[in-house]
Write a protein that holds these residues in place. Structure first.
Motif, PDB file in Angstrom:
ATOM      1  N   PRO A  77       0.703  -1.198   0.134  1.00 53.08           N
ATOM      2  CA  PRO A  77       0.080  -0.134   0.111  1.00 53.08           C
ATOM      3  C   PRO A  77       0.581   1.164  -0.114  1.00 53.08           C
ATOM      4  N   MET A  78       0.433   2.133  -0.930  1.00 56.46           N
ATOM      5  CA  MET A  78       1.293   3.457  -1.056  1.00 56.46           C
ATOM      6  C   MET A  78       0.358   4.621  -0.857  1.00 56.46           C
ATOM      7  N   THR A  92       3.910   6.026   3.005  1.00 58.65           N
ATOM      8  CA  THR A  92       3.611   7.495   2.980  1.00 58.65           C
ATOM      9  C   THR A  92       4.533   8.546   3.022  1.00 58.65           C
ATOM     10  N   SER A  93       4.100   9.732   2.313  1.00 56.75           N
ATOM     11  CA  SER A  93       5.077  10.710   2.099  1.00 56.75           C
ATOM     12  C   SER A  93       5.401  11.495   3.260  1.00 56.75           C
ATOM     13  N   TYR A  98      14.099   6.145   7.414  1.00 54.80           N
ATOM     14  CA  TYR A  98      14.404   5.116   8.266  1.00 54.80           C
ATOM     15  C   TYR A  98      12.890   4.402   8.420  1.00 54.80           C
ATOM     16  N   ALA A  99      11.918   5.226   8.633  1.00 49.17           N
ATOM     17  CA  ALA A  99      10.530   4.689   8.864  1.00 49.17           C
ATOM     18  C   ALA A  99       9.918   3.984   7.646  1.00 49.17           C
ATOM     19  N   VAL A 129      10.018  11.299  -6.041  1.00 49.35           N
ATOM     20  CA  VAL A 129      11.114  10.647  -6.512  1.00 49.35           C
ATOM     21  C   VAL A 129      11.984  10.131  -5.138  1.00 49.35           C
ATOM     22  N   VAL A 130      11.851  10.737  -4.037  1.00 44.55           N
ATOM     23  CA  VAL A 130      12.803  10.435  -2.815  1.00 44.55           C
ATOM     24  C   VAL A 130      12.260   9.289  -2.171  1.00 44.55           C
ATOM     25  N   PRO A 131      11.148   9.000  -1.947  1.00 45.11           N
ATOM     26  CA  PRO A 131      10.577   7.858  -1.365  1.00 45.11           C
ATOM     27  C   PRO A 131      10.607   6.809  -2.463  1.00 45.11           C
ATOM     28  N   MET A 132      10.417   6.874  -3.474  1.00 40.18           N
ATOM     29  CA  MET A 132      10.819   6.009  -4.627  1.00 40.18           C
ATOM     30  C   MET A 132      12.256   5.537  -4.593  1.00 40.18           C
TER      31      MET A 132
END
Length: 250
Positions: A77-78, A92-93, A98-99, A129-132
């Motif tokens: 889930p995103m 989630t964004s 770390y989380a 971009v960063v979470p991916m």
């Protein structure tokens, strides 16, 4: 010697083309919430499955699928643009590196038989971009692949997958957005057209009763069209070879 060499090249090219006949993968999402989801394993054919983490039947489904040698990936889930509730194991964004990575690692550890992931919803997070990048870092380290469900046309997921060297692909068709036989047949024809044109195609479906009933006839229709149904992993792992083959024959 030249005619002989030319003949050999023609034969090699023929068998190269033959060995890369049109292929499709059908990935059934949203597995795990209902006992009836297990009926998706009764369909004959190399279907692939995406299990939702921490759902009541995800673990038993994964184990039974492994016995049948079927591909199982984690349907992570995103965060969606709509803000719709995501369920457990969501990325989630508002998470830091770390989380987010801890959440993903824990889910992957709970389902050790999965061989990749795709996004459940994710129309918002896959644009980031960063979470991916953080996601692909974990997949790279575990040698897992990524399938972009393409819930957003602005998804950055595949760009980040390529950057991190993660094997990847994206969905071409949602087979059962409207789970009527007429609409599913229309989407299947789209999939067939894409596969014949480009050599491969990926459809995402769901464990709806209507879809489970439709899939055997869909698999038969693919066979009649000379299209091979393959596991999602095979389609993804063949991708570099196919691209090389296309380059060499152009």
């Amino acid at each position: 010697m030249r005619p002989f060499i030319y003949l050999i090249l023609l034969i090699l090219n023929f068998y190269s083309v033959q060995s890369f006949a049109a292929r499709v993968a059908i990935l059934i999402d949203d597995i795990g919430n209902h006992a009836n989801d297990l009926s998706a394993l009764e369909i004959s054919g190399q279907l692939s499955y995406a299990i939702l983490p921490y759902t009541p039947y995800a673990d038993s489904f994964s184990k039974k699928a492994a016995i049948l040698d079927r591909d199982v990936i984690l349907h992570v889930p995103m965060e969606a643009v709509s803000g719709k509730a995501l369920g457990p194991g969501a990325l989630t964004s508002d998470m830091d590196k770390y989380a987010l990575q801890k959440q993903l690692i824990e889910a992957l550890d709970d389902y050790p038989k999965v061989i990749g992931i795709n996004n459940h919803m994710g129309s918002f997070l896959t644009q980031k971009v960063v979470p991916m990048a953080w996601t692909m870092e974990i997949l790279r380290d575990r040698d897992l692949f990524f399938v972009d469900s393409k819930t957003s046309k602005d998804s950055q997921a595949q760009n980040m997958a390529k950057l991190f060297g993660v094997a990847n692909a994206s969905r071409h068709v949602f087979l059962d957005n409207i789970p009527s036989e007429k609409q599913m047949m229309f989407r299947l024809r789209q999939l067939i057209h894409i596969a014949k044109k480009s050599g491969s195609g990926i459809a995402i479906a769901h464990p709806y009763p209507e879809t489970i009933k439709f899939l055997p006839s869909a698999i038969h229709a693919l066979e009649k069209e000379g299209i091979e149904l393959v596991p999602i992993s095979q389609l993804i792992m063949d991708k570099p070879i196919r691209l090389a083959n296309q380059t060499n024959t152009n």
